[in-house]
Structures are given as structure tokens and as C-alpha cells.
Write an enzyme that holds these catalytic residues in place. Structure first.
Site, short mmCIF file in Angstrom:
data_model
loop_
_atom_site.label_atom_id
_atom_site.label_comp_id
_atom_site.label_asym_id
_atom_site.label_seq_id
_atom_site.Cartn_x
_atom_site.Cartn_y
_atom_site.Cartn_z
N GLU A 95 0.85 -1.19 0.00
CA GLU A 95 0.00 0.00 0.00
C GLU A 95 0.89 1.25 0.00
OE1 GLU A 95 -3.21 2.01 3.13
OE2 GLU A 95 -1.92 0.34 3.73
N LEU A 97 1.63 4.85 1.16
CA LEU A 97 1.26 5.77 2.24
C LEU A 97 1.97 7.10 2.03
CD1 LEU A 97 1.52 3.48 5.42
CD2 LEU A 97 -0.52 4.05 4.11
N ASP A 200 14.66 -2.72 13.69
CA ASP A 200 15.56 -1.89 12.89
C ASP A 200 15.11 -0.43 13.00
OD1 ASP A 200 17.55 -1.09 11.18
OD2 ASP A 200 16.67 -1.94 9.37
#
Length: 296
Positions: A95, A97, A200
Site C-alpha cells: 500500500e 502511504l 531496525d
């Protein structure tokens, strides 16, 4: 294979995954540390990560981590829409964003609230159900009941061995092995809960959506000590000071954190030495020497 040649394969993967057919029109390189595309079509915009077909497992591990973070619901996570390959390319369709970096104190506070809630999600053991990747570096995640054992075997020891192979046997590998022998002294009265970690957490993997939601991406998920997450966020900076203050208020850290965080930061600096080379050698050596002095 050109970028445009990937579009039919991406469209077919979306069809196979979701049942709908989309018409994709253009793909342009997207900024970032890994190859990715900003793909557009009729009524659709996608973020597509790329890897050589031989490194497809990196994208599969990323999709796995994104799904785990999304299931908790504390952060806005880009949805995994499809995976596939074409020619010598593997791809992960996400998706799209609209995001911006954390900047204001309010954004830092919201991010800290979401992170402390994420860390409240705990597992039964340290580790993860599969290996994954810290950047390009493969991380073993065999589950352990002992956090110091996990940290030594699956984080520090493999990177110390890589440093030795790169020519730093005397300067880094050997003192690093001495540190591993002394590492349990950092955890004598500390038994961290196995918190769900992004794994991370530097500022480049954190953002705010246009509607103000904290967002995370590019994970290396595992269950571990939440202090390790904060240590990395401090190492590379880039977060508003309100983030650190708010997190400590919501989820206080012990007094010994200031020393333990050095071991966690060593892990990430060793990984940078492995990836980027000698520019990090001096910093790794200094941190090793400091830890050995503290634990002598």
C-alpha cells in the site's frame, strides 16, 4: 528487464492476491536505501519493493514482519498487497502511504505512545519463527529462553566472525569474543520480557502519515529486550527529544540501561561495518574497549 516490463507481472500478482484487475500505467524509482518503485495506474498508487530473484527471501521476511506489526494495531503499517517475481526480479507490492519524518514534539509523543504499546506485546521466548534481515544481513532467530544467549549467538557472534573474515581479527573479533564471555554481567539482575520489536528502529524507518498516525516499515521483527530498540533509536538519532522523554515516562528504563545500551549499539555498528566497511571500524573498536573496561 525494464521497469515497464514489470508492470504486467505486478498487475497479475495483484489479481491473483485480491481478485481484482488493475491497469498500471507508470513506474518510477522511489527514494530509499533499497530498490523500490512508485507505481501508478487508474485509481491506484502502489509502493513496490524490488530484489534480485536470489534475494526473494528478504522480501518474504519483510512481508512477514509487516503482517506481525499490523496485527498489533499500534502503528500504521503499509498493507502487503501481493508478492511475485518476473525475470530476475522479485517484488513486494505494498500500500502506498503519504508520509513525512517525525518533526514536532507532539509527533514524537504519539510515536512513543505507539512504541510503548507495541513493546507491551510479548511472546513466550526470545527470537522469531523464521530468520530475517537487518538491511542485507541475514539474522538467525532460533528461539531461546535465555536473552543473553540469544544476543550472543544470534546477534553479536555472527557479526564478530564477519569482522574477522574482513581482516579485523586482532582489532575487533578477538576483543569481541572476550566481551561475549563477560556479557552475562550486564544482565545479573535483569530479565527482560520478550517484547515484540520492530528490530531496525532508526529514523529512516519511522514516519507520520498525513492524518497524524505514527507509521513503521522495513522491519526485522523478533521478540527481545525493548531496551535494544531504544538503543538503536538513540545511536542514529533523528527522533524528536519528546519521543525519548515520553517513552521513558510511559515505560521507564532501569539505571543500568546506559551501560547495556552500548552492547546493543555494538550490534548495529558491527552490522554497519559488515555492510559499509572500514568507515565504522574505529567506532566499533572504541565501543568494544569501553565495554571491556566497564566489565573488567
Amino acid at each position: 528487464m525494464s521497469i515497464e516490463d514489470l508492470l504486467p507481472a505486478i498487475a497479475e500478482a495483484l489479481h491473483q492476491a485480491g481478485g481484482q484487475r488493475v491497469q498500471l500505467i507508470s513506474a518510477t524509482p522511489a527514494g530509499g536505501s533499497t530498490p523500490a518503485l512508485d507505481v501508478r495506474g487508474k485509481g491506484v498508487r502502489l509502493f513496490v519493493k524490488l530484489a534480485d530473484i536470489t534475494a526473494a527471501d528478504r522480501l518474504e521476511a519483510e512481508a512477514d514482519g509487516l503482517a506481525a506489526l499490523a496485527a498489533v494495531g499500534t502503528f500504521r503499517i503499509p498493507a502487503v498487497l501481493a508478492q511475485g517475481h518476473a525475470g530476475d526480479h522479485a517484488f513486494l507490492v505494498l500500500e502506498y502511504l503519504s508520509l513525512h519524518p517525525l518533526a514536532s514534539a507532539e509527533e514524537g509523543e504519539r510515536f512513543a505512545q505507539a512504541l510503548s504499546a507495541l513493546h507491551a506485546t510479548t511472546g513466550e521466548r526470545y527470537g522469531w519463527h523464521r530468520s530475517n534481515y537487518l538491511g542485507p544481513t541475514r539474522q538467525p532467530n532460533d528461539e531461546q529462553d535465555n536473552w543473553v544467549l540469544f544476543l550472543s549467538r544470534h546477534r553479536l557472534a555472527p557479526l564478530l566472525a564477519q569482522a574477522g573474515k574482513a581482516g579485523y581479527s586482532q582489532e575487533i573479533e578477538r576483543p569481541g569474543l572476550r566481551l561475549l564471555e563477560r556479557l552475562p554481567a550486564l544482565f545479573l539482575d535483569y530479565r527482560p520480557a520478550p517484547s515484540l520489536l520492530h528490530g531496525d528502529l532508526w529514523h529512516g524507518n519511522a514516519a507520520i502519515t498525513v492524518d497524524g498516525m505514527p507509521a513503521l516499515f522495513d522491519p526485522a521483527c523478533h521478540y527481545g529486550d525493548r531496551e535494544a530498540e531504544l538503543a538503536m533509536a538513540e545511536l542514529f538519532g533523528g527522533f524528536p527529544s519528546a519521543f525519548y522523554a515520553t517513552y521513558r515516562r510511559l515505560a521507564p528504563l532501569s539505571a543500568e540501561y546506559e551501560l547495556r545500551k552500548l552492547a546493543y549499539q555494538l550490534h548495529h555498528l558491527l552490522n554497519h561495518l559488515h555492510i559499509f566497511g572500514k568507515a565504522y571500524a574505529g567506532q566499533v573498536q572504541r565501543l568494544l574497549a569501553q565495554l571491556l573496561r566497564e566489565l573488567s
